[in-house]
Write a protein that holds these residues in place. Sequence first.
Motif, mmCIF file in Angstrom:
data_model
loop_
_atom_site.group_PDB
_atom_site.id
_atom_site.type_symbol
_atom_site.label_atom_id
_atom_site.label_comp_id
_atom_site.label_asym_id
_atom_site.label_seq_id
_atom_site.Cartn_x
_atom_site.Cartn_y
_atom_site.Cartn_z
ATOM 1 N N LYS A 37 40.237 17.393 92.156
ATOM 2 C CA LYS A 37 40.435 18.378 90.653
ATOM 3 C C LYS A 37 38.564 17.219 89.991
ATOM 4 O O LYS A 37 38.316 17.020 91.539
ATOM 5 C CB LYS A 37 41.546 17.503 90.187
ATOM 6 C CG LYS A 37 42.708 17.355 89.879
ATOM 7 C CD LYS A 37 43.115 16.471 89.698
ATOM 8 C CE LYS A 37 44.941 17.186 89.891
ATOM 9 N NZ LYS A 37 45.772 16.135 89.084
ATOM 10 N N GLU A 38 38.237 18.681 89.709
ATOM 11 C CA GLU A 38 37.056 17.536 89.198
ATOM 12 C C GLU A 38 36.763 16.991 88.212
ATOM 13 O O GLU A 38 37.243 17.072 87.737
ATOM 14 C CB GLU A 38 36.379 18.899 88.711
ATOM 15 C CG GLU A 38 34.746 18.994 88.122
ATOM 16 C CD GLU A 38 34.463 20.776 87.726
ATOM 17 O OE1 GLU A 38 32.399 19.901 87.300
ATOM 18 O OE2 GLU A 38 34.755 21.228 87.334
ATOM 19 N N THR A 81 31.473 25.687 97.813
ATOM 20 C CA THR A 81 31.884 25.803 96.278
ATOM 21 C C THR A 81 33.370 24.778 96.483
ATOM 22 O O THR A 81 33.414 24.418 96.505
ATOM 23 C CB THR A 81 32.214 26.803 95.540
ATOM 24 O OG1 THR A 81 33.399 27.323 96.002
ATOM 25 C CG2 THR A 81 30.822 28.056 95.392
ATOM 26 N N GLN A 83 36.052 25.170 94.632
ATOM 27 C CA GLN A 83 37.227 26.212 94.733
ATOM 28 C C GLN A 83 37.149 26.117 96.191
ATOM 29 O O GLN A 83 38.388 25.843 96.289
ATOM 30 C CB GLN A 83 36.398 27.594 94.303
ATOM 31 C CG GLN A 83 38.007 28.666 94.832
ATOM 32 C CD GLN A 83 39.172 28.068 93.816
ATOM 33 O OE1 GLN A 83 39.007 28.107 92.338
ATOM 34 N NE2 GLN A 83 40.230 27.791 94.378
ATOM 35 N N GLN A 84 36.326 26.220 96.969
ATOM 36 C CA GLN A 84 36.396 26.432 98.125
ATOM 37 C C GLN A 84 36.556 25.313 98.915
ATOM 38 O O GLN A 84 38.093 25.179 99.650
ATOM 39 C CB GLN A 84 35.435 26.779 99.003
ATOM 40 C CG GLN A 84 34.941 28.865 99.163
ATOM 41 C CD GLN A 84 33.149 28.859 99.256
ATOM 42 O OE1 GLN A 84 32.454 27.978 99.071
ATOM 43 N NE2 GLN A 84 32.974 30.130 100.641
ATOM 44 N N HIS A 86 38.327 22.686 97.570
ATOM 45 C CA HIS A 86 39.945 22.838 96.944
ATOM 46 C C HIS A 86 40.993 23.777 98.253
ATOM 47 O O HIS A 86 41.837 22.719 98.283
ATOM 48 C CB HIS A 86 39.816 23.541 95.775
ATOM 49 C CG HIS A 86 41.195 23.340 95.007
ATOM 50 N ND1 HIS A 86 42.159 22.385 94.398
ATOM 51 C CD2 HIS A 86 42.190 24.547 94.507
ATOM 52 C CE1 HIS A 86 42.947 22.849 94.240
ATOM 53 N NE2 HIS A 86 43.705 24.018 94.361
ATOM 54 N N SER A 87 40.454 24.421 98.036
ATOM 55 C CA SER A 87 41.133 25.876 99.332
ATOM 56 C C SER A 87 41.638 24.517 100.902
ATOM 57 O O SER A 87 42.428 24.845 102.042
ATOM 58 C CB SER A 87 40.335 26.760 99.718
ATOM 59 O OG SER A 87 40.538 27.256 98.345
ATOM 60 N N SER A 92 45.586 25.237 95.941
ATOM 61 C CA SER A 92 46.221 26.508 95.200
ATOM 62 C C SER A 92 45.604 26.481 94.154
ATOM 63 O O SER A 92 45.528 26.193 92.884
ATOM 64 C CB SER A 92 47.210 27.091 95.735
ATOM 65 O OG SER A 92 48.632 26.226 94.830
ATOM 66 N N GLY A 93 45.181 27.864 94.131
ATOM 67 C CA GLY A 93 44.734 28.593 91.928
ATOM 68 C C GLY A 93 43.664 27.892 91.740
ATOM 69 O O GLY A 93 42.792 27.847 92.876
ATOM 70 N N THR A 94 42.935 27.633 90.914
ATOM 71 C CA THR A 94 41.732 26.975 90.244
ATOM 72 C C THR A 94 42.058 25.172 90.376
ATOM 73 O O THR A 94 43.217 24.918 89.531
ATOM 74 C CB THR A 94 41.570 27.324 88.835
ATOM 75 O OG1 THR A 94 41.715 28.714 89.034
ATOM 76 C CG2 THR A 94 40.259 26.250 88.726
ATOM 77 N N PRO A 95 40.706 24.546 90.697
ATOM 78 C CA PRO A 95 40.669 23.173 90.563
ATOM 79 C C PRO A 95 41.184 22.602 89.282
ATOM 80 O O PRO A 95 40.484 23.207 88.303
ATOM 81 C CB PRO A 95 39.516 22.667 91.249
ATOM 82 C CG PRO A 95 39.614 24.014 92.166
ATOM 83 C CD PRO A 95 39.959 24.854 91.459
ATOM 84 N N LYS A 97 40.697 19.681 86.389
ATOM 85 C CA LYS A 97 39.499 18.552 85.843
ATOM 86 C C LYS A 97 40.440 17.297 85.342
ATOM 87 O O LYS A 97 41.761 17.269 84.996
ATOM 88 C CB LYS A 97 38.493 19.457 84.886
ATOM 89 C CG LYS A 97 38.314 20.742 84.932
ATOM 90 C CD LYS A 97 37.868 21.099 83.685
ATOM 91 C CE LYS A 97 37.466 22.121 83.943
ATOM 92 N NZ LYS A 97 35.976 22.497 85.105
#
Length: 315
Positions: A37-38, A81, A83-84, A86-87, A92-95, A97
């Motif tokens: 999570k950001e 990035t 996103q990368q 996070h993967s 999965s999906g978008t991180p 916040k």
Amino acid sequence: MKNLILIFTLFVSFTSCSQVQKEKLTIALCENGEGCKEVITQHSKSEIAQVLKRPELVSAFTENTILIIEKCDFKSEDKLTLQQIHSQYGGSGTPGKITDLDLEKYLAENTCLSNCVNPTKKISFTILSSDFSGSGYFFISWDKQEAYMPNAAYQQLYAGEEGVAEMSIDAFFKDYQYITYINHPESGKIKSNMPIGTNVVNFGNDEENEARFKRDFKATGNKRPHLNTADSEFEYKGKDDEGAELVFWLGPAYDVCLPQGKFDALGFFNLGYIAIDNTTYSVTEISGPGLVIRTTSIENGSYNFNTDGYKSIGR
């Protein structure tokens, strides 16, 4: 013996440090198998460095750097990035916040910063100058608030200097005094005190010294491996009181934390530890024209010295 005196009274001025960086960081709070999570934070780089007690990690961050925090594991990422990342951590999906993370509480709950036990340290070093070179070691004791160079280290450092091998010499830095205990076959046991820091560092004025360091020194962005670890240390460059270039290398302090408001805990030749914005650094090199003083190892240690029978001379 003239060179011997000059070497032992060598103290460089702390006159500079990097300016406070105001840029914000991209922080990814990650958990293996769950992704990341950001963290949305208003903290600056210097504030994050203070919380993490990892200034050497944060100070070299660029605009594209992402700080990854996984419990007590802190690392930087410049190529992937968010996103990368996070993967990679199984997300999965978008991180998502996080806007209300109390980072200090998070670190405390994971017992990340409870390692400042301040053990006695043995610091080994080398000196290379235009008229002197050698190697030695000394101890810094937090309990006794002193630095100590035993005779064995003194003899190692000054091997070949006239008259040194004829006596035993144990030396201390304590209460802003340079104290020597000399045992000479003819003169007997002698204790000598000499004030230190004259016209250089205003020893005892931590606030003033830190302000000067922060005002005048600048991080160059250069880094190198910290001793024999996977961590890095970083270069800070400025000038001494006479205008000559002065370079410091600062690295992680690990299990050493100076108390709030304390700027320096220095040993021989100004090697030891300093604290900037309540974050403690190890001083691993000081260099200038014709001079390089470098730490070669830092480890836990212990020492004992019996001062009985020494007669004081001078102050």
